[in-house]
Design an enzyme around this catalytic site. Structure first.
Site, PDB file in Angstrom:
ATOM      1  N   GLY A   1      -1.259   6.399  -2.030  1.00 45.24           N
ATOM      2  CA  GLY A   1      -2.114   6.994  -3.056  1.00 45.24           C
ATOM      3  C   GLY A   1      -3.343   6.159  -3.339  1.00 45.24           C
ATOM      4  O   GLY A   1      -4.473   6.659  -3.365  1.00 45.24           O
ATOM      5  N   LYS A   2      -3.140   4.880  -3.535  1.00 45.97           N
ATOM      6  CA  LYS A   2      -4.274   4.007  -3.872  1.00 45.97           C
ATOM      7  C   LYS A   2      -5.118   3.713  -2.635  1.00 45.97           C
ATOM      8  O   LYS A   2      -6.339   3.594  -2.721  1.00 45.97           O
ATOM      9  CB  LYS A   2      -3.757   2.736  -4.536  1.00 45.97           C
TER      10      LYS A   2
ATOM     11  N   ARG B   1       8.268   2.944   5.048  1.00 47.41           N
ATOM     12  CA  ARG B   1       7.190   3.239   4.101  1.00 47.41           C
ATOM     13  C   ARG B   1       5.825   3.064   4.763  1.00 47.41           C
ATOM     14  O   ARG B   1       4.873   3.787   4.456  1.00 47.41           O
ATOM     15  CB  ARG B   1       7.315   2.343   2.868  1.00 47.41           C
TER      16      ARG B   1
ATOM     17  N   CYS C   1       3.891  -1.204 -12.435  1.00 44.83           N
ATOM     18  CA  CYS C   1       4.347  -0.051 -13.218  1.00 44.83           C
ATOM     19  C   CYS C   1       5.569  -0.456 -14.040  1.00 44.83           C
ATOM     20  O   CYS C   1       6.572   0.248 -14.082  1.00 44.83           O
ATOM     21  CB  CYS C   1       4.644   1.153 -12.311  1.00 44.83           C
TER      22      CYS C   1
ATOM     23  N   GLU D   1       1.786  -2.693   4.386  1.00 43.40           N
ATOM     24  CA  GLU D   1       3.083  -2.369   3.799  1.00 43.40           C
ATOM     25  C   GLU D   1       4.176  -3.086   4.584  1.00 43.40           C
ATOM     26  O   GLU D   1       4.247  -2.991   5.814  1.00 43.40           O
ATOM     27  CB  GLU D   1       3.329  -0.862   3.824  1.00 43.40           C
TER      28      GLU D   1
ATOM     29  N   ALA E   1       0.770  -1.243   0.000  1.00 44.39           N
ATOM     30  CA  ALA E   1       0.000   0.000   0.000  1.00 44.39           C
ATOM     31  C   ALA E   1       0.804   1.297   0.000  1.00 44.39           C
ATOM     32  O   ALA E   1       0.277   2.334  -0.408  1.00 44.39           O
ATOM     33  CB  ALA E   1      -0.955   0.011   1.199  1.00 44.39           C
ATOM     34  N   ALA E   2       2.029   1.312   0.503  1.00 42.29           N
ATOM     35  CA  ALA E   2       2.764   2.585   0.615  1.00 42.29           C
ATOM     36  C   ALA E   2       3.083   3.146  -0.772  1.00 42.29           C
ATOM     37  O   ALA E   2       3.255   2.385  -1.727  1.00 42.29           O
ATOM     38  CB  ALA E   2       4.052   2.382   1.404  1.00 42.29           C
ATOM     39  N   PRO E   3       3.110   4.476  -0.883  1.00 48.07           N
ATOM     40  CA  PRO E   3       2.972   5.482   0.180  1.00 48.07           C
ATOM     41  C   PRO E   3       1.543   5.844   0.535  1.00 48.07           C
ATOM     42  O   PRO E   3       1.319   6.633   1.445  1.00 48.07           O
ATOM     43  CB  PRO E   3       3.702   6.692  -0.400  1.00 48.07           C
TER      44      PRO E   3
END
Length: 466
Positions: free
Chosen positions: A114-115, A138, A231, A133, A110-112
């Site tokens: 945004g989602k 983080r 990504c 996380e 999950a970090a940082p």
């Protein structure tokens, strides 16, 4: 941009005629964006408040492009939690997940944040969000971002994914796996991803992704939704990873269609040429204004037979139900400072962790998660000190100004910066705790006495300069 030779050779072989367009995309400026926090306001309201220009993101109603020269983290509205700074194409995965109010949702990597904060806004304070996380530092950043955005129903864990299974076996309606990856899609945005890249790193990431997906399978309810995203451009971490997963586990792929995104998964880049892979999504920087991503949406079969053995019994939670006597100082604070409907919403879910008071999310069995490393369990209301209750930053950020009785709403940007630096405010206010805001939105608490508001903005969050 100087790209690794092994990466260039790999992409040239994969992409053929489109390879030169990919190379050209690296010479373009990175795309910057912000995402509206709809727990606090609507996108149209945010756009009207900002001192810089915005342009809507096609696939995310809450998202905006901003000029790459803008520094959105230097605006008081950022500290008020009105928006999250997020790369526009990174908003797409949660759009695909489509969390609804009342869902139990897991953001496994999950970090940082945004989602996670995007999911939390969609839940609108209902259901449960577990944001996990593995990396300690983080995870701390993740927890702070969840607080700043005013989420009240989030649990932040700092664990290996497999450690969550005993606590949350088949508990989640929806799971997001934004997997750690080789980062090829972030070369333009993140020099660190470029420096760390190698073919060996791709192999290492594949091993991690396989293990994470195995845990996600065990954590998801039958019939639930699993969204896998990366990504990277690497087929080994994308199409091939999903092909192997659906061969091993009972899932079907669902076609993804998002406005403005035209590229789909490449069947020819898989081992077995499964046509279902074309239902996945590729976000390519040559055709979309943004960085590179891959997204797959998987639906778990409603008929699932697992042989996993869940450890029996319950651990003793360090959180304990607060008694009426223990809550006396908090109740006095709430009566004098908070709107009755706000405090009433949490009154049957108040738990103590040492001197700290939490409102835990509805439906969470504390004993079941007691063995996990928890950084946050719901809303941190504040801390009991000698003969008094001191409200916390998370409570301030969860409050609307209308839900507090003693408010100092700043309209002067310089005064807002003064507060964010940790300085006292030379302003008149009713004696006692004051919710300090900026242009209608909370920033944090202060304490008023004799024409001065003493600053209680957290020391670790204070800014040094404007």
């Amino acid at each position: 941009m100087e790209l690794p030779e092994a990466f260039k050779e790999k992409m040239k072989n994969l992409m053929g005629e489109a390879y030169e367009s990919l190379l050209d995309s690296y010479d373009q400026p990175e795309s910057k964006g912000i995402r509206t926090n709809t727990l606090k306001l609507e996108p149209e309201e945010l756009a009207n408040k900002l001192p810089f220009k915005t342009q809507g993101v096609n696939w995310c109603r809450e998202g905006f492009y901003i000029d790459h020269t803008v520094r959105p983290g230097k605006n008081p509205h950022y500290y008020a939690g009105l928006y999250y700074v997020q790369e526009p194409t990174a908003m797409a995965a949660v759009e695909v997940l489509d969390p609804k109010p009342g869902d139990w949702v897991l953001d496994l990597c999950a970090a940082p944040g945004g989602k996670s904060t995007q999911i939390g806004a969609r839940l609108q304070g209902t259901g449960v969000l577990v944001a996990n996380e593995l990396v300690n530092t983080r995870a701390g950043i993740l927890s702070t971002n969840i607080e700043r955005m005013g989420l009240t129903n989030a649990i932040v864990t700092n664990e290996f994914p497999e450690r969550l299974v005993d606590s949350f076996y088949q508990s989640f309606d929806k799971i997001l796996v934004d997997a750690p990856c080789s980062g090829e899609g972030m070369f333009r945005k993140d020099p660190g991803a470029l420096a760390d890249w190698s073919l060996e790193r791709v192999d290492r990431c594949m091993g991690k992704q396989e293990k994470i997906l195995e845990s996600a399978h065990r954590l998801l309810k039958p019939g639930g939704v699993l969204v896998y995203s990366t990504c990277t451009f690497s087929p080994e971490e994308n199409e091939q990873m999903i092909e192997a997963f659906i061969e091993k586990y009972p899932y079907t792929l669902e076609t993804i269609e998002l406005p403005g995104i035209i590229d789909h998964g490449r069947v020819e880049w898989t081992h077995k040429q499964q046509q279902e892979i074309a239902k996945t999504l590729r976000i390519m920087p040559m055709t979309v204004k943004g960085e590179g991503h891959f997204i797959a949406k998987l639906i778990k079969s409603t008929v699932v037979t697992d042989t996993i053995e869940i450890k029996p019994g319950y651990a003793k939670s360090r959180l304990k139900k607060a008694t009426r006597i223990e809550l006396q100082d908090y109740n006095d604070f709430a009566k004098n400072n908070l709107a009755a409907e706000f405090s009433k919403a949490f009154e049957d879910r108040l738990y103590l962790l040492g001197e700290h008071l939490y409102a835990i999310p509805e439906g969470v069995v504390l004993e079941r998660i007691a063995n996990l490393k928890l950084l946050r369990t719901g809303l941190h209301l504040g801390t009991f000190k000698k003969n008094r209750f001191e409200p916390g930053y998370a409570l301030a950020m969860a409050l609307k100004l209308s839900q507090a009785k003693n408010v100092c709403d700043l309209t002067d940007e310089e005064l807002a910066y003064q507060y964010l630096k940790g300085e006292a405010l030379n302003l008149e206010a009713t004696k006692g705790w004051v919710l300090v805001g900026y242009e209608g939105y909370s920033l944090g608490f202060g304490k008023a006495s004799e024409g001065l508001i003493k600053n209680h903005y957290p020391k670790g969050l204070r800014i040094r300069k404007k």
